[in-house]
Design an enzyme around this catalytic site. Structure first.
Site, PDB file in Angstrom:
ATOM      1  N   HIS A 275       0.869  -1.183   0.000  1.00 19.76           N
ATOM      2  CA  HIS A 275       0.000   0.000   0.000  1.00 19.76           C
ATOM      3  C   HIS A 275       0.906   1.233   0.000  1.00 19.76           C
ATOM      4  O   HIS A 275       1.615   1.497  -0.965  1.00 19.76           O
ATOM      5  CB  HIS A 275      -0.946  -0.114   1.208  1.00 19.76           C
ATOM      6  CG  HIS A 275      -2.086   0.859   1.224  1.00 19.76           C
ATOM      7  ND1 HIS A 275      -2.389   1.690   0.179  1.00 19.76           N
ATOM      8  CD2 HIS A 275      -3.019   1.151   2.191  1.00 19.76           C
ATOM      9  CE1 HIS A 275      -3.449   2.433   0.489  1.00 19.76           C
ATOM     10  NE2 HIS A 275      -3.842   2.126   1.709  1.00 19.76           N
ATOM     11  N   HIS A 314      -2.344  -2.276  -9.923  1.00 21.16           N
ATOM     12  CA  HIS A 314      -3.263  -1.700  -8.950  1.00 21.16           C
ATOM     13  C   HIS A 314      -4.511  -2.556  -8.904  1.00 21.16           C
ATOM     14  O   HIS A 314      -4.939  -3.061  -9.936  1.00 21.16           O
ATOM     15  CB  HIS A 314      -3.623  -0.259  -9.354  1.00 21.16           C
ATOM     16  CG  HIS A 314      -4.196   0.531  -8.224  1.00 21.16           C
ATOM     17  ND1 HIS A 314      -5.525   0.488  -7.894  1.00 21.16           N
ATOM     18  CD2 HIS A 314      -3.601   1.365  -7.337  1.00 21.16           C
ATOM     19  CE1 HIS A 314      -5.718   1.266  -6.847  1.00 21.16           C
ATOM     20  NE2 HIS A 314      -4.585   1.816  -6.485  1.00 21.16           N
ATOM     21  N   ASP A 370       2.702   5.411  -6.897  1.00 16.93           N
ATOM     22  CA  ASP A 370       3.962   5.297  -6.169  1.00 16.93           C
ATOM     23  C   ASP A 370       5.188   5.204  -7.061  1.00 16.93           C
ATOM     24  O   ASP A 370       6.310   5.315  -6.576  1.00 16.93           O
ATOM     25  CB  ASP A 370       3.924   4.059  -5.262  1.00 16.93           C
ATOM     26  CG  ASP A 370       2.982   4.270  -4.106  1.00 16.93           C
ATOM     27  OD1 ASP A 370       2.985   5.378  -3.571  1.00 16.93           O
ATOM     28  OD2 ASP A 370       2.246   3.332  -3.754  1.00 16.93           O
TER      29      ASP A 370
HETATM   30  N1  ACO Z   1       4.736  -6.943 -11.055  1.00 17.28           N
HETATM   31  C1  ACO Z   1       4.623  -8.123 -11.677  1.00 17.28           C
HETATM   32  N2  ACO Z   1       3.502  -8.828 -11.720  1.00 17.28           N
HETATM   33  C2  ACO Z   1       2.434  -8.320 -11.097  1.00 17.28           C
HETATM   34  C3  ACO Z   1       2.451  -7.083 -10.437  1.00 17.28           C
HETATM   35  C4  ACO Z   1       3.670  -6.381 -10.421  1.00 17.28           C
HETATM   36  N3  ACO Z   1       3.778  -5.216  -9.800  1.00 17.28           N
HETATM   37  N4  ACO Z   1       1.237  -6.822  -9.907  1.00 17.28           N
HETATM   38  C5  ACO Z   1       0.468  -7.853 -10.240  1.00 17.28           C
HETATM   39  N5  ACO Z   1       1.184  -8.761 -10.970  1.00 17.28           N
HETATM   40  C6  ACO Z   1       0.683  -9.999 -11.564  1.00 17.28           C
HETATM   41  C7  ACO Z   1       0.470 -11.071 -10.526  1.00 17.28           C
HETATM   42  O1  ACO Z   1       1.611 -11.874 -10.368  1.00 17.28           O
HETATM   43  C8  ACO Z   1      -0.676 -11.826 -11.128  1.00 17.28           C
HETATM   44  O2  ACO Z   1      -0.184 -12.616 -12.165  1.00 17.28           O
HETATM   45  P1  ACO Z   1      -0.801 -14.094 -12.411  1.00 17.28           P
HETATM   46  O3  ACO Z   1      -2.218 -13.841 -12.841  1.00 17.28           O
HETATM   47  O4  ACO Z   1       0.055 -14.689 -13.459  1.00 17.28           O
HETATM   48  O5  ACO Z   1      -0.726 -14.791 -11.094  1.00 17.28           O
HETATM   49  C9  ACO Z   1      -1.536 -10.740 -11.770  1.00 17.28           C
HETATM   50  O6  ACO Z   1      -0.597  -9.697 -12.095  1.00 17.28           O
HETATM   51  C10 ACO Z   1      -2.609 -10.197 -10.877  1.00 17.28           C
HETATM   52  O7  ACO Z   1      -2.011  -9.797  -9.645  1.00 17.28           O
HETATM   53  P2  ACO Z   1      -2.779  -9.724  -8.270  1.00 17.28           P
HETATM   54  O8  ACO Z   1      -1.799  -9.843  -7.148  1.00 17.28           O
HETATM   55  O9  ACO Z   1      -3.922 -10.694  -8.287  1.00 17.28           O
HETATM   56  O10 ACO Z   1      -3.385  -8.270  -8.343  1.00 17.28           O
HETATM   57  P3  ACO Z   1      -3.976  -7.478  -7.123  1.00 17.28           P
HETATM   58  O11 ACO Z   1      -5.024  -6.604  -7.666  1.00 17.28           O
HETATM   59  O12 ACO Z   1      -4.338  -8.362  -5.991  1.00 17.28           O
HETATM   60  O13 ACO Z   1      -2.726  -6.609  -6.619  1.00 17.28           O
HETATM   61  C11 ACO Z   1      -1.233  -4.881  -6.161  1.00 17.28           C
HETATM   62  C12 ACO Z   1      -2.602  -5.252  -6.713  1.00 17.28           C
HETATM   63  C13 ACO Z   1      -1.066  -5.398  -4.708  1.00 17.28           C
HETATM   64  C14 ACO Z   1      -1.101  -3.357  -6.112  1.00 17.28           C
HETATM   65  C15 ACO Z   1      -0.159  -5.513  -7.084  1.00 17.28           C
HETATM   66  O14 ACO Z   1      -0.304  -5.046  -8.410  1.00 17.28           O
HETATM   67  C16 ACO Z   1       1.260  -5.270  -6.586  1.00 17.28           C
HETATM   68  O15 ACO Z   1       1.752  -6.022  -5.745  1.00 17.28           O
HETATM   69  N6  ACO Z   1       1.946  -4.206  -7.104  1.00 17.28           N
HETATM   70  C17 ACO Z   1       3.248  -3.867  -6.632  1.00 17.28           C
HETATM   71  C18 ACO Z   1       3.154  -3.116  -5.329  1.00 17.28           C
HETATM   72  C19 ACO Z   1       2.672  -1.693  -5.521  1.00 17.28           C
HETATM   73  O16 ACO Z   1       3.110  -0.976  -6.401  1.00 17.28           O
HETATM   74  N7  ACO Z   1       1.745  -1.275  -4.625  1.00 17.28           N
HETATM   75  C20 ACO Z   1       1.189   0.100  -4.665  1.00 17.28           C
HETATM   76  C21 ACO Z   1      -0.242   0.090  -5.011  1.00 17.28           C
HETATM   77  S1  ACO Z   1      -0.829   1.705  -5.163  1.00 17.28           S
HETATM   78  C22 ACO Z   1      -1.191   2.171  -3.608  1.00 17.28           C
HETATM   79  O17 ACO Z   1      -1.438   1.461  -2.718  1.00 17.28           O
HETATM   80  C23 ACO Z   1      -1.178   3.597  -3.361  1.00 17.28           C
END
Ligand code: ACO
Length: 436
Positions: A275, A314, A370
């Site tokens: 987050h 996201h 971010d």
């Molecule tokens: N890099 C690589 N792969 C990713 C990323 C990423 N940043 N984010 C998601 N994926 C992939 C996952 O591995 C998954 O792949 P799969 O279907 O082959 O298993 C798919 O994309 C879906 O990912 P989920 O984890 O199900 O997506 P979710 O909506 O739950 O997660 C989140 C959202 C937590 C923000 C995620 O994208 C992430 O971890 N991003 C990196 C951390 C980040 O930047 N957080 C800031 C968010 S903005 C904020 O809070 C202000």
């Protein structure tokens, strides 16, 4: 005319159920059925009834809200109907906080009064300095911040009168007014510097810069470009509908605890690397990559499942985060004052490669807020530990707005999800000597 209902046939019993569908502002974005309506679907009288199973609230609306609208597919963010791009270009943070909280843009006299009330509450009790001093010299600034916000609850016992609108108003002024002071004190503590007191002749962000960076000069003069850049960043972070920390604020606040404890809980949620801690992780990631040339290799490891590309993806945005677009512009203005952050080139290269890569396209992974904010904060002289704190200050207005909306919503109760129990059936207690 088609009815706004849905008919569900339970194939276990052959019975059918007609459930009402209701809408928010838009018919194509926000149609819902009530989860509780599913309870009537039973196989027998003793049956508890059907529940919906939705870990992480992937498709569950926990409330009706009139504060923030996001259309993640189209990359739209609006506070109270106003597009984020317009607020960032024409507004300022305190005006935006007023809008988020009270649902309308303030007229001149309302804004003057609001700014006065917030400014009047920037000073903290002297005892706060004492317990801040008790933290270890290398304590994470966010740890100090979360604990100190919770401690405010002990300074203002009147805050427990959560159903008194006057009390809520004062706590709102105190929270928004004191957040920059607590944040700056946390920073000065971590740097071993004496605390700098608020200068109430400065703007909200100007005063924050003063409390952070004032040294021996008689009067600190903030750089107007950095002051404005920070103000825009604060506008972008004011609210973001039902994100993890807003949900924490609502859930904890629903127990009717005072708003300081609820904001501390929300701040705790924000601290996590998925987050508000993400921009700190972005910088660490960019540093680890080290150079533009190493970006393709790094992207390959992410695609191979070794970690994530932090600052990408996201839960809601399946398009470019509109805040990231604005931040990219702000970055250039900041770098004209501070000099270019060398990590920017690595970030730009990462974005360039990821946006044309199948892995990221297929999963709709775009830069989020971010991705660039950390690079700006670093150029402005903030240590990474301050990043989530910088997020928490402006988000306080959103948290308080969400909290108040929840308190006044007659349909809300103490937040308490159901579970689908998967453990043992009833078992008999076994004496120690008989256990194998
Ligand atoms: N890099 C690589 N792969 C990713 C990323 C990423 N940043 N984010 C998601 N994926 C992939 C996952 O591995 C998954 O792949 P799969 O279907 O082959 O298993 C798919 O994309 C879906 O990912 P989920 O984890 O199900 O997506 P979710 O909506 O739950 O997660 C989140 C959202 C937590 C923000 C995620 O994208 C992430 O971890 N991003 C990196 C951390 C980040 O930047 N957080 C800031 C968010 S903005 C904020 O809070 C202000």
């Amino acid at each position: 005319m088609a009815k706004d209902t849905i008919t569900i046939v339970d194939n276990r019993t052959g019975r059918s159920y007609e459930l009402p569908i209701f809408y928010g502002t838009y018919r194509t974005y926000g149609a819902a059925i009530k989860g509780a309506d599913l309870r009537q679907i039973k196989v027998s009288e003793e049956d508890f009834g059907l529940m919906s199973y939705d870990p992480a609230f992937m498709n569950t609306a926990s409330c009706k809200s009139a504060i923030t609208f996001i259309d993640g597919e189209r990359g739209i963010l609006r506070y109270r109907g106003y597009p984020i791009e317009e607020l960032a270009e024409k507004g300022n943070y305190l005006e935006t906080a007023y809008l988020v909280l009270y649902g309308k843009l303030p007229v001149k006299s309302e804004l003057e009064r609001w700014v006065h009330d917030i400014t009047f509450h920037t000073i903290v009790h002297e005892n706060i300095k004492k317990f801040m001093d008790g933290f270890h010299h290398d304590a994470h600034a966010m740890g100090l911040f979360v604990s100190t916000v919770a401690a405010l609850s002990t300074f203002y016992p009147d805050a427990s009168n959560i159903f008194d609108p006057e009390s809520r108003k004062i706590q709102t002024h105190r929270l928004i007014g004191k957040m920059p002071t607590l944040a700056a004190f946390a920073y000065r503590h971590s740097q071993g510097l004496p605390y700098a007191y608020p200068d109430n002749d400065l703007s909200y962000t100007g005063n924050f810069l003063n409390m952070l960076f004032k040294m021996a000069e008689l009067r600190y003069k903030p750089n107007p470009i950095l002051e404005r850049a920070l103000d825009i960043l604060f506008i972008l972070h004011a609210d973001h509908e039902q994100n993890c920390s807003a949900n924490a604020m609502r859930a904890v606040g629903s127990s009717h605890v005072d708003p300081y404890c609820a904001v501390a809980a929300a701040s705790g949620a924000l601290y996590g690397p998925l987050h508000g801690g993400a921009n700190e992780q972005v910088l660490r990631m960019l540093k680890e990559i080290g150079s533009k040339e190493k970006v393709p290799e790094f992207v390959k490891t992410v695609k191979g499942g070794e970690g994530r590309l932090i600052g990408f993806g996201h839960r809601v945005y399946k398009n470019y985060d509109p805040r990231a677009k604005i931040i990219k512009k702000v970055a250039n203005q900041v770098f004209e004052v501070t000099g270019r952050n060398p990590l920017l080139d690595i970030a730009l290269e990462l974005e360039r490669i990821a946006l044309v890569d199948d892995y990221f396209i297929k999963r709709k992974l775009y830069p989020n807020v971010d991705f660039y904010s950390g690079i700006i904060y670093q150029a402005m002289g903030f240590p990474v530990e301050m990043f989530p704190v910088l997020f928490a200050i402006p988000r306080t207005s959103g948290w308080v707005a969400q909290w108040e909306e929840m308190l006044l919503d007659q349909e809300q109760k103490i937040s308490r999800p159901r579970q689908v129990y998967t453990g043992s059936d009833v078992r008999e207690y076994v004496q120690m000597e008989l256990r194998s």
